[in-house]
Design a protein around this motif. Structure first.
Motif, mmCIF file in Angstrom:
data_model
loop_
_atom_site.group_PDB
_atom_site.id
_atom_site.type_symbol
_atom_site.label_atom_id
_atom_site.label_comp_id
_atom_site.label_asym_id
_atom_site.label_seq_id
_atom_site.Cartn_x
_atom_site.Cartn_y
_atom_site.Cartn_z
ATOM 1 N N UNK A 145 37.209 33.946 31.529
ATOM 2 C CA UNK A 145 37.239 34.977 32.561
ATOM 3 C C UNK A 145 35.947 35.787 32.545
ATOM 4 N N UNK A 146 35.416 36.053 33.731
ATOM 5 C CA UNK A 146 34.169 36.812 33.844
ATOM 6 C C UNK A 146 34.283 37.759 35.028
ATOM 7 N N UNK A 147 34.262 39.059 34.774
ATOM 8 C CA UNK A 147 34.407 40.034 35.850
ATOM 9 C C UNK A 147 33.215 40.022 36.810
ATOM 10 N N UNK A 148 32.099 39.441 36.381
ATOM 11 C CA UNK A 148 30.944 39.325 37.264
ATOM 12 C C UNK A 148 31.185 38.408 38.445
ATOM 13 N N UNK A 149 32.247 37.598 38.378
ATOM 14 C CA UNK A 149 32.600 36.691 39.469
ATOM 15 C C UNK A 149 33.602 37.316 40.436
ATOM 16 N N UNK A 150 33.917 38.579 40.271
ATOM 17 C CA UNK A 150 34.855 39.238 41.186
ATOM 18 C C UNK A 150 34.282 39.330 42.603
ATOM 19 N N UNK A 151 35.206 39.461 43.556
ATOM 20 C CA UNK A 151 34.806 39.716 44.932
ATOM 21 C C UNK A 151 34.115 41.070 45.022
ATOM 22 N N UNK A 152 33.446 41.301 46.132
ATOM 23 C CA UNK A 152 32.791 42.575 46.376
ATOM 24 C C UNK A 152 33.818 43.707 46.391
ATOM 25 N N UNK A 153 33.500 44.800 45.727
ATOM 26 C CA UNK A 153 34.345 45.996 45.799
ATOM 27 C C UNK A 153 34.162 46.616 47.178
ATOM 28 N N UNK A 154 35.258 46.778 47.896
ATOM 29 C CA UNK A 154 35.160 47.245 49.262
ATOM 30 C C UNK A 154 35.728 48.634 49.486
ATOM 31 N N UNK A 155 35.965 49.360 48.409
ATOM 32 C CA UNK A 155 36.317 50.770 48.512
ATOM 33 C C UNK A 155 37.418 51.054 49.513
ATOM 34 N N UNK A 156 37.151 51.987 50.439
ATOM 35 C CA UNK A 156 38.178 52.438 51.381
ATOM 36 C C UNK A 156 38.574 51.355 52.379
ATOM 37 N N UNK B 222 40.789 42.160 50.980
ATOM 38 C CA UNK B 222 41.307 42.151 49.609
ATOM 39 C C UNK B 222 40.351 42.827 48.636
ATOM 40 N N UNK B 223 39.063 42.491 48.743
ATOM 41 C CA UNK B 223 38.107 43.075 47.820
ATOM 42 C C UNK B 223 38.524 42.825 46.382
ATOM 43 N N UNK B 224 38.609 43.888 45.598
ATOM 44 C CA UNK B 224 38.996 43.747 44.197
ATOM 45 C C UNK B 224 40.453 44.108 43.950
ATOM 46 N N UNK B 225 41.239 44.215 45.021
ATOM 47 C CA UNK B 225 42.683 44.349 44.839
ATOM 48 C C UNK B 225 43.234 43.015 44.345
ATOM 49 N N UNK B 226 44.256 43.066 43.519
ATOM 50 C CA UNK B 226 44.704 41.863 42.813
ATOM 51 C C UNK B 226 45.839 41.175 43.575
ATOM 52 N N UNK B 227 45.482 40.406 44.579
ATOM 53 C CA UNK B 227 46.445 39.732 45.437
ATOM 54 C C UNK B 227 46.649 38.290 44.954
ATOM 55 N N UNK B 228 47.896 37.847 44.768
ATOM 56 C CA UNK B 228 48.139 36.485 44.283
ATOM 57 C C UNK B 228 48.041 35.447 45.401
ATOM 58 N N UNK B 229 48.035 34.193 45.018
ATOM 59 C CA UNK B 229 48.101 33.107 45.988
ATOM 60 C C UNK B 229 49.454 33.096 46.683
ATOM 61 N N UNK B 230 49.474 32.607 47.925
ATOM 62 C CA UNK B 230 50.756 32.344 48.571
ATOM 63 C C UNK B 230 51.147 30.889 48.299
ATOM 64 N N UNK B 231 52.223 30.412 48.908
ATOM 65 C CA UNK B 231 52.706 29.055 48.636
ATOM 66 C C UNK B 231 51.660 28.008 49.023
ATOM 67 N N UNK B 232 51.002 28.216 50.154
ATOM 68 C CA UNK B 232 49.945 27.289 50.566
ATOM 69 C C UNK B 232 48.804 27.294 49.568
#
Length: 225
Positions: free
Chosen positions: A79-90, A24-34
């Motif tokens: 909200x703090x962008x410093x808490x984002x997941x690692x950017x994983x590029x390609x 996922x990295x910094x792609x914006x994926x939502x939660x699923x039902x679980x």
């Protein structure tokens, strides 16, 4: 004056990409039902923790989890962008197997936790670690003597664990990074210390997935960032 800050460090709830072991990295994926269910259980579990502030990554999966925490605590989100997941590029959007097939040499460096490695377009491991630790310390320093929640990602949790236990960045991981788990730390001007890790009692036996496809490594093999 008490300068110690009590921290509840929380990984977001489950996403469909966690289940698929897709980065996922910094792609914006939502939660699923679980994941949404996990977030609600989490919010109820920490309602009486006496939190003074709730900080979160701005990515949807963390923000949605933090919304449940905020409701339980009666607090707004910061909200703090410093808490984002690692950017994983390609690597982002791909499974472990797809990464190994397309970039075998890069995959080896990633799995070996090469501190100087970053996928094309992504963050170098040492830079990601420093970002996570600096962000958490900056936030904690603003709340001396208080209790705060930091809602973020598996890679961020891994960095905070290493900072609190003084485990080397290249050491294989032997600790869990479960979805919606509660991890307890203290911060003082001397740094972080560990109180408790991977509390999932509030999930009552539900599967707490431990994928680092969130996106910082390769599962329990020990390659989360």
């Amino acid at each position: 004056m008490n300068q110690t800050t009590r921290i509840l460090a929380i990984r977001h709830g489950e996403t469909a990409w966690n289940v698929d072991t897709r980065i996922q990295g910094q792609l914006d994926i939502p939660l699923n039902a679980t994941g949404r269910w996990q977030a609600e259980q989490l919010g109820r579990a920490i309602a009486d923790e006496g939190l003074d502030a709730v900080y979160t990554s701005d990515l949807a999966r963390a923000r949605e989890t933090a919304e449940a925490v905020g409701r339980g605590a009666g607090l707004p989100l910061v909200l703090d962008t410093g808490l984002r997941e690692r950017a994983f590029g390609v690597f982002q959007g791909l499974t472990f197997a797809e990464i190994e097939a397309q970039w075998p040499e890069a995959a080896v460096r990633w799995r070996k936790r090469d501190p100087s490695f970053g996928p094309d377009g992504g963050e170098v491991l040492t830079e990601f670690y420093q970002r996570c630790v600096d962000t958490a310390a900056r936030i904690a320093a603003a709340h001396p003597g208080q209790s705060i929640a930091l809602v973020a990602h598996g890679g961020v949790m891994d960095c905070l664990y290493r900072a609190a236990t003084r485990v080397d960045l290249q050491a294989p991981r032997s600790w869990l990074l479960g979805n919606a788990s509660i991890n307890r730390l203290l911060w003082s001007p001397e740094g972080f210390s560990l109180v408790g890790w991977s509390d999932t009692q509030h999930l009552d036996g539900a599967v707490a997935r431990d994928e680092t496809n969130d996106a910082s490594g390769a599962g329990r093999v020990g390659h989360a960032a």
